[in-house]
Design a protein around this motif. Structure first.
Motif, PDB file in Angstrom:
ATOM      1  N   TYR A 167      -3.446  13.555  -8.883  1.00 54.78           N
ATOM      2  CA  TYR A 167      -4.117  14.842  -9.056  1.00 54.78           C
ATOM      3  C   TYR A 167      -4.657  15.363  -7.724  1.00 54.78           C
ATOM      4  CZ  TYR A 167      -7.292  18.424 -10.799  1.00 54.78           C
ATOM      5  OH  TYR A 167      -7.931  19.616 -11.018  1.00 54.78           O
ATOM      6  N   GLY A 168      -5.257  14.476  -6.931  1.00 50.45           N
ATOM      7  CA  GLY A 168      -5.778  14.895  -5.629  1.00 50.45           C
ATOM      8  C   GLY A 168      -4.689  15.437  -4.730  1.00 50.45           C
ATOM      9  N   SER A 169      -3.521  14.835  -4.774  1.00 53.14           N
ATOM     10  CA  SER A 169      -2.399  15.301  -3.947  1.00 53.14           C
ATOM     11  C   SER A 169      -1.951  16.691  -4.373  1.00 53.14           C
ATOM     12  CB  SER A 169      -1.233  14.313  -4.052  1.00 53.14           C
ATOM     13  OG  SER A 169      -1.605  13.045  -3.554  1.00 53.14           O
ATOM     14  N   VAL A 170      -1.906  16.909  -5.689  1.00 54.56           N
ATOM     15  CA  VAL A 170      -1.503  18.225  -6.197  1.00 54.56           C
ATOM     16  C   VAL A 170      -2.507  19.296  -5.787  1.00 54.56           C
ATOM     17  CG1 VAL A 170      -1.242  19.587  -8.316  1.00 54.56           C
ATOM     18  CG2 VAL A 170      -0.151  17.358  -8.131  1.00 54.56           C
ATOM     19  N   VAL A 171      -3.798  18.998  -5.891  1.00 56.93           N
ATOM     20  CA  VAL A 171      -4.828  19.970  -5.504  1.00 56.93           C
ATOM     21  C   VAL A 171      -4.745  20.266  -3.999  1.00 56.93           C
ATOM     22  CG1 VAL A 171      -7.294  20.424  -5.366  1.00 56.93           C
ATOM     23  CG2 VAL A 171      -6.351  19.321  -7.398  1.00 56.93           C
ATOM     24  N   ALA A 172      -4.482  19.236  -3.199  1.00 60.74           N
ATOM     25  CA  ALA A 172      -4.350  19.445  -1.757  1.00 60.74           C
ATOM     26  C   ALA A 172      -3.155  20.339  -1.439  1.00 60.74           C
ATOM     27  CB  ALA A 172      -4.205  18.095  -1.051  1.00 60.74           C
ATOM     28  N   LEU A 173      -2.041  20.089  -2.097  1.00 58.81           N
ATOM     29  CA  LEU A 173      -0.866  20.936  -1.885  1.00 58.81           C
ATOM     30  C   LEU A 173      -1.135  22.369  -2.336  1.00 58.81           C
ATOM     31  CD1 LEU A 173       2.029  18.566  -3.017  1.00 58.81           C
ATOM     32  CD2 LEU A 173       1.617  19.411  -0.700  1.00 58.81           C
ATOM     33  N   ASN A 174      -1.868  22.524  -3.424  1.00 59.05           N
ATOM     34  CA  ASN A 174      -2.165  23.874  -3.894  1.00 59.05           C
ATOM     35  C   ASN A 174      -3.073  24.619  -2.925  1.00 59.05           C
ATOM     36  OD1 ASN A 174      -1.913  25.969  -5.834  1.00 59.05           O
ATOM     37  ND2 ASN A 174      -3.977  25.520  -6.564  1.00 59.05           N
ATOM     38  N   LEU A 175      -3.985  23.901  -2.276  1.00 59.73           N
ATOM     39  CA  LEU A 175      -4.829  24.529  -1.263  1.00 59.73           C
ATOM     40  C   LEU A 175      -3.965  25.045  -0.113  1.00 59.73           C
ATOM     41  CD1 LEU A 175      -7.617  25.270  -0.191  1.00 59.73           C
ATOM     42  CD2 LEU A 175      -7.843  22.942   0.697  1.00 59.73           C
ATOM     43  N   LEU A 176      -2.973  24.252   0.286  1.00 56.10           N
ATOM     44  CA  LEU A 176      -2.037  24.704   1.316  1.00 56.10           C
ATOM     45  C   LEU A 176      -1.269  25.932   0.840  1.00 56.10           C
ATOM     46  CD1 LEU A 176      -0.340  24.459   3.924  1.00 56.10           C
ATOM     47  CD2 LEU A 176       1.051  22.745   2.729  1.00 56.10           C
ATOM     48  N   ARG A 177      -0.810  25.901  -0.399  1.00 57.67           N
ATOM     49  CA  ARG A 177      -0.066  27.041  -0.955  1.00 57.67           C
ATOM     50  C   ARG A 177      -0.885  28.322  -0.887  1.00 57.67           C
ATOM     51  NH1 ARG A 177       0.401  30.007  -5.736  1.00 57.67           N
ATOM     52  NH2 ARG A 177      -1.459  28.978  -6.559  1.00 57.67           N
ATOM     53  N   LYS A 178      -2.148  28.215  -1.267  1.00 55.39           N
ATOM     54  CA  LYS A 178      -3.015  29.395  -1.242  1.00 55.39           C
ATOM     55  C   LYS A 178      -3.212  29.922   0.173  1.00 55.39           C
ATOM     56  CE  LYS A 178      -5.724  28.551  -5.436  1.00 55.39           C
ATOM     57  NZ  LYS A 178      -7.090  28.365  -5.976  1.00 55.39           N
ATOM     58  N   MET A 179      -3.426  29.035   1.100  1.00 57.10           N
ATOM     59  CA  MET A 179      -3.633  29.480   2.483  1.00 57.10           C
ATOM     60  C   MET A 179      -2.374  30.106   3.063  1.00 57.10           C
ATOM     61  SD  MET A 179      -6.205  26.568   4.058  1.00 57.10           S
ATOM     62  CE  MET A 179      -6.444  27.453   5.600  1.00 57.10           C
ATOM     63  N   LEU A 180      -1.224  29.562   2.678  1.00 57.25           N
ATOM     64  CA  LEU A 180       0.044  30.176   3.105  1.00 57.25           C
ATOM     65  C   LEU A 180       0.191  31.593   2.571  1.00 57.25           C
ATOM     66  CD1 LEU A 180       2.526  27.189   2.654  1.00 57.25           C
ATOM     67  CD2 LEU A 180       2.123  28.437   4.779  1.00 57.25           C
ATOM     68  N   ASN A 181      -0.396  31.829   1.388  1.00 59.57           N
ATOM     69  CA  ASN A 181      -0.324  33.158   0.776  1.00 59.57           C
ATOM     70  C   ASN A 181      -1.478  34.062   1.178  1.00 59.57           C
ATOM     71  OD1 ASN A 181       2.023  32.443  -0.581  1.00 59.57           O
ATOM     72  ND2 ASN A 181       0.930  31.733  -2.405  1.00 59.57           N
ATOM     73  N   GLY A 182      -2.317  33.577   2.114  1.00 58.62           N
ATOM     74  CA  GLY A 182      -3.415  34.399   2.601  1.00 58.62           C
ATOM     75  C   GLY A 182      -4.654  34.349   1.756  1.00 58.62           C
ATOM     76  N   ASP A 183      -4.718  33.418   0.811  1.00 56.46           N
ATOM     77  CA  ASP A 183      -5.889  33.257  -0.052  1.00 56.46           C
ATOM     78  C   ASP A 183      -6.791  32.207   0.555  1.00 56.46           C
ATOM     79  OD1 ASP A 183      -7.768  32.939  -2.008  1.00 56.46           O
ATOM     80  OD2 ASP A 183      -6.359  32.484  -3.627  1.00 56.46           O
ATOM     81  N   TYR A 184      -7.777  32.647   1.322  1.00 56.16           N
ATOM     82  CA  TYR A 184      -8.653  31.715   2.038  1.00 56.16           C
ATOM     83  C   TYR A 184      -9.985  31.470   1.353  1.00 56.16           C
ATOM     84  CZ  TYR A 184      -5.409  33.176   5.713  1.00 56.16           C
ATOM     85  OH  TYR A 184      -4.282  33.456   6.424  1.00 56.16           O
TER      86      TYR A 184
END
Length: 424
Positions: A405-422
């Motif tokens: 679960y922690g890995s998925v949340v970390a990847l999702n944080l990266l996804r958001k930042m890539l999309n400009g959601d800071y």
């Protein structure tokens, strides 16, 4: 055109004891779905005649097709053929085609054929013999007209996966396609992340209530993710595809920020596509996740185009000496802290010269926690030029769950930042 229903039954004590993992039923259901046949139940039963007979009777009342695997070997505990004879009031006889094949099988292999091997050529007299060219256990096809005057198909196959797959592919599927007129079953999956199943259901409730009768929605939750599966049943696949796409176009505006892909687009695949499209790179510093995020990246073919490398900084000395985390940061705040994970992310990004970096540090469990930082405490961070965002998670004492679960949340944080959601 009505939906044709199938039931899959696995026979053998070894499955119920957990000594063998049943992979057959998943594969068989997938293949049936491809030809418009819906699996309504999967059952496992041990090597007891009365229990097998009970399953047969129950399955016949539920399904048009009953597919059986297992219990066809040469030893005394393999009782499927005898039980089929009892159910159909039939008898076992030597099938000459089966005997010829088995004899040839052993002759070509340079091995003697025992009486037990010869007995494998005995099958119920009224079944159709299905040649298993990958082993000695025969396949058997029955067309049974029961009390309801409806013909039900029973097919018995070996439990050995490669033998079952051979028979399904070369004998069973072609025969089922000829015997039944089946509709098209079309699936489309919407992949979402970062939103709970119940919250998601509330957001799309009106859309779901207005789906056409022949299009059904299912919620398939997993670690931090929910897959929305749309299933359409009809006669024309192209029309179904367009109808499903029309419904997806209606729902996407409601959930677009949570959608990362469709069908088999795993999160790491979707992120990889974005990184590659934008010409960006990522690196990882992992403590509690122990390299799992790196594994998710590198299992994707071609990931070297955007994934540069990682540092598994399990010990504090690696955090300090390799990633550049300040000793006083760990002394004052601990390894599991916002300050430490922030410096880990910024350190690996600088070390490996990437555009983005992810870092994790936590108490995965099942022990090692404190009153201030109990088991399941995890900090994640994602860094880019001039910006680092850290998040705290409080999870369970289940180690594997926490890592996944922690890995998925970390990847999702990266996804958001890539999309400009800071911010989120």
């Amino acid at each position: 055109m009505r939906l044709i229903l199938a039931e899959v039954v696995t026979i053998g004590d070894e499955i119920l004891y957990g000594q063998i993992t049943d992979t057959n039923t998943q594969w068989m259901s997938t293949e049936l779905d491809k030809i418009g046949i819906k699996t309504v139940r999967k059952s496992s039963v041990g090597d007891q005649e009365d229990k097998i007979l009970q399953i047969f009777e129950e399955a016949e009342n539920r399904a048009d097709i009953i597919l059986l695997t297992g219990g066809l070997g040469p030893t005394k505990d393999d009782i499927t053929k005898k039980t089929l004879c009892k159910y159909f009031d039939d008898e076992l006889l030597i099938n000459e085609d089966a005997l010829s094949f088995i004899t040839d099988f052993f002759t070509k292999g340079g091995r003697p054929m025992t009486e037990l091997n010869r007995l494998q050529a005995t099958i119920p007299s009224r079944c159709t013999y299905l040649a298993n060219k990958t082993g000695t256990a025969p396949g058997m096809w029955f067309e049974h007209k029961g009390k309801s005057n409806r013909t039900t198909i029973f097919v018995s196959m070996p439990g050995v996966p490669h033998e079952m797959k051979y028979l399904m592919t070369n004998e069973v599927i072609p025969r089922l396609k000829k015997f039944f007129e089946t509709p098209v079953i079309y699936h489309k999956m919407i992949r979402t992340i970062g939103v709970g199943e119940s919250f998601l259901a509330e957001k799309i409730e009106n859309w779901e209530d207005n789906l056409p009768e022949h299009i059904k929605l299912a919620y398939l939750p997993s670690f931090g993710q929910v897959r929305l599966r749309l299933t359409a049943v009809g006669e024309d696949e192209e029309i179904l595809k367009q109808e499903v796409q029309d419904e997806i176009d209606k729902v996407l505006p409601l959930i677009e920020s949570s959608v990362f892909g469709f069908d088999n687009d795993d999160l790491e695949v979707a992120i990889g596509k974005t990184l590659k499209r934008k010409g960006l790179t990522v690196s990882v510093a992992e403590s509690c996740t122990g390299g799992y995020i790196s594994h998710l990246f590198t299992k994707v073919p071609g990931s070297s185009a955007y994934f540069t490398g990682s540092v598994v900084s399990y010990d504090n000395s690696v955090k300090i000496n390799v990633l550049g985390v300040k000793p006083e940061t760990i002394t004052e705040n601990g390894a599991v802290s916002e300050e430490t994970v922030t410096q880990m992310a910024e350190g690996v990004r600088k070390l490996l010269k990437t555009d983005f970096a992810i870092a994790t540090s936590g108490v995965a469990g099942p022990d090692g926690g404190t009153s201030e930082k109990p088991v399941g405490t995890l900090w994640i961070a994602c860094a880019m030029e001039g910006k680092t965002i850290a998040r705290k998670l409080q999870m369970s004492n289940q180690r594997d769950t926490n890592i996944n679960y922690g890995s998925v949340v970390a990847l999702n944080l990266l996804r958001k930042m890539l999309n400009g959601d800071y911010e989120s």
